[in-house]
Design an enzyme around this catalytic site. Structure first.
Site, PDB file in Angstrom:
ATOM      1  N   ASP A   1       9.289   3.108  -0.091  1.00 26.26           N
ATOM      2  CA  ASP A   1       8.235   3.767   0.669  1.00 26.26           C
ATOM      3  C   ASP A   1       8.463   3.413   2.135  1.00 26.26           C
ATOM      4  O   ASP A   1       8.109   2.327   2.598  1.00 26.26           O
ATOM      5  CB  ASP A   1       6.860   3.295   0.178  1.00 26.26           C
TER       6      ASP A   1
ATOM      7  N   LYS B   1       4.057   9.576   8.872  1.00 26.79           N
ATOM      8  CA  LYS B   1       3.891   9.115  10.245  1.00 26.79           C
ATOM      9  C   LYS B   1       4.922   9.645  11.242  1.00 26.79           C
ATOM     10  O   LYS B   1       4.732  10.678  11.850  1.00 26.79           O
ATOM     11  CB  LYS B   1       3.919   7.587  10.271  1.00 26.79           C
TER      12      LYS B   1
ATOM     13  N   TYR C   1       0.858  -1.189   0.000  1.00 25.68           N
ATOM     14  CA  TYR C   1       0.000   0.000   0.000  1.00 25.68           C
ATOM     15  C   TYR C   1       0.892   1.235   0.000  1.00 25.68           C
ATOM     16  O   TYR C   1       1.865   1.310   0.753  1.00 25.68           O
ATOM     17  CB  TYR C   1      -0.885   0.010   1.252  1.00 25.68           C
TER      18      TYR C   1
HETATM   19  N1  PMP Z   1       2.758   4.164   2.369  1.00 26.78           N
HETATM   20  C1  PMP Z   1       2.698   3.233   3.322  1.00 26.78           C
HETATM   21  C2  PMP Z   1       3.727   2.133   3.342  1.00 26.78           C
HETATM   22  C3  PMP Z   1       1.693   3.271   4.287  1.00 26.78           C
HETATM   23  O1  PMP Z   1       1.627   2.321   5.228  1.00 26.78           O
HETATM   24  C4  PMP Z   1       0.749   4.320   4.240  1.00 26.78           C
HETATM   25  C5  PMP Z   1      -0.375   4.441   5.260  1.00 26.78           C
HETATM   26  N2  PMP Z   1      -0.429   3.542   6.230  1.00 26.78           N
HETATM   27  C6  PMP Z   1       0.856   5.269   3.242  1.00 26.78           C
HETATM   28  C7  PMP Z   1       1.879   5.178   2.303  1.00 26.78           C
HETATM   29  C8  PMP Z   1      -0.101   6.420   3.149  1.00 26.78           C
HETATM   30  O2  PMP Z   1       0.124   7.306   4.193  1.00 26.78           O
HETATM   31  P1  PMP Z   1      -1.023   8.341   4.643  1.00 26.78           P
HETATM   32  O3  PMP Z   1      -2.084   7.506   5.289  1.00 26.78           O
HETATM   33  O4  PMP Z   1      -0.321   9.247   5.585  1.00 26.78           O
HETATM   34  O5  PMP Z   1      -1.505   9.027   3.430  1.00 26.78           O
END
Ligand code: PMP
Length: 408
Positions: free
Chosen positions: A217, A245, A144
């Site tokens: 990511d 985060k 994701y």
């Molecule tokens: N990349 C990863 C690996 C994530 O786990 C997440 C959200 N958990 C995101 C991108 C998206 O981040 P956000 O919810 O802050 O948009």
């Protein structure tokens, strides 16, 4: 466990917000029942609107590595809030946080602050397309990367490969129309799945051969696997890295970064337009900086990793002794207990997990005061504030719940 107030609040919420929430997984759809409405949190504990107290393993889905309501972050935020909420003009706090990220993250020479992980990924992909002049993106099934169109799509310019398998990646890169390969170095969104030896370095090698950029990511792994994130942990440097985060300490922040040569294509120094009214917001920057400063103390990582190991080892031995088919994947302070399978190494193997058993486990644990992610396919997070005693309590409760599941 009382939950009448949460139930009432949820009934109101569904009238005014789709599904009653502002982010889908919060609605408990994957495990059934009503979400709990949280009033406050402190250290490792959260307290809901009905007055129940839980040991938390969600921590706002990962950012709160120092625990809830950390005093250094709270004080930093309160102090800067006296001066105004946002100026839409540069502040020194942005430089300080950027300098801190760069000092921690291998190979990152410049960063651009955004407001979420989604934005960081979306912008890094646009940058990779501009840098390479190529249209396509390779992502891995089950990973994701936020909710931008190209990261939710399959087909068109979004090509899908399989985690821990380099063969499909190579086939896709051979056409030399792929701008970037994006990967969660350790996945946390199909449950926690670890990269096999040689997978990440193999990606790096393939990207180099075919002139494609590698994007890690690190929204989950950044500053969690250690100060240098997955890049440092696995000794593999990506071309671009996305963060979220943890760098906001609980405030909405994301960032993407890489070598100057690539980053300087971003406006206003280059032609790739990317902007944000609240990007680099002083309050978010202060929270992020206070958090990263605290992470300079190596005791943070030794504690969370030790607690993570204790919990994972304990859970593994509980499932082994009980005869229940399950497995635990863990790295550092993130883990996942998969029910009904013996191993999870990619999306297909992970998705064979028994989500009904997880739902029973989740509710059993919730009733005993342990707040886990309301989905089999999410990570469990450890913070600095978890004590050995809390891990022992959690293991005791897990054993009771698993025994009662087996007896039912
Ligand atoms: N990349 C990863 C690996 C994530 O786990 C997440 C959200 N958990 C995101 C991108 C998206 O981040 P956000 O919810 O802050 O948009």
């Amino acid at each position: 466990m009382k939950d009448c107030i949460s139930k009432e609040l949820f009934e109101r919420a569904v009238q005014v917000m789709p599904g009653g929430v502002n982010s889908p997984v919060r609605a408990f759809k994957a495990v059934g029942g009503n979400p709990l409405f949280i009033n406050r949190a402190d250290a490792s504990r959260i307290y809901d609107a009905d007055g129940n107290e839980y040991i938390d393993y969600v921590y706002s889905w990962g950012p709160l590595i120092l625990g809830h309501n950390n005093s250094a972050i709270r004080e930093a935020v309160t102090k800067v809030a006296q001066n105004g909420m946002s100026f839409g003009a540069p502040t020194e706090a942005e430089i300080k946080l950027a300098e801190k990220i760069i000092s921690f993250a291998p190979g990152v020479e410049m960063v651009r602050m955004v407001n979420s992980g989604t934005e960081a990924v979306m912008s890094a992909i646009r940058l990779a397309r501009a840098y390479t002049g190529r249209p396509k993106v390779v992502k891995f099934e089950g990973c994701y990367h936020g909710h931008s169109d190209s990261m939710l799509a399959e087909g068109g310019d979004t090509l899908i490969a399989f985690y821990n398998d380099l063969t499909v990646v190579e086939e896709l890169l051979k056409k030399k129309d792929v701008a970037c390969v994006i990967v969660e170095p350790v996945t946390a969104n199909m449950g926690v799945v670890l990269p096999k030896e040689g997978f990440l370095s193999g990606l790096k090698e393939l990207c180099k051969i075919y002139g494609t950029l590698l994007i890690f990511d690190e929204v989950i792994t950044g500053f969690r696997l250690g100060k240098g994130g997955a890049q440092e942990y696995f000794g593999v440097q990506a071309d671009l890295v996305t963060y979220g985060k943890i760098i906001g300490g609980g405030m909405p922040v994301g960032a993407y970064g890489g070598k100057k040569e690539i980053m300087e294509l971003i406006a206003p120094s280059g032609p790739v337009y990317q902007a944000g009214t609240l990007s680099g917001n002083p309050i978010a920057m202060a929270a992020g900086l206070a958090q990263l400063e605290a992470l300079e103390n190596p005791d943070v990582y030794s504690h969370i990793n030790k607690m993570g190991e204790k919990l994972a080892r304990g859970l593994s031995s509980i499932v082994q002794n009980s005869g229940l088919k399950a497995c635990v994947n863990r790295i550092g302070s993130i883990a996942c207990l998969f029910f009904g399978i013996e191993n999870a190494y990619d999306c297909k193997s992970a998705k064979k997990a028994n989500t009904k058993l997880y739902a029973s486990y989740f509710h059993g644990m919730l009733n005993k005061g342990i707040y886990l992610a309301p989905s089999q396919f999410e990570a469990l997070f450890i913070s600095c504030t978890h004590t050995e005693n809390e891990i022992d309590q959690t293991l005791d409760k897990a054993e009771q719940v698993i025994i009662s599941i087996l007896q039912s």
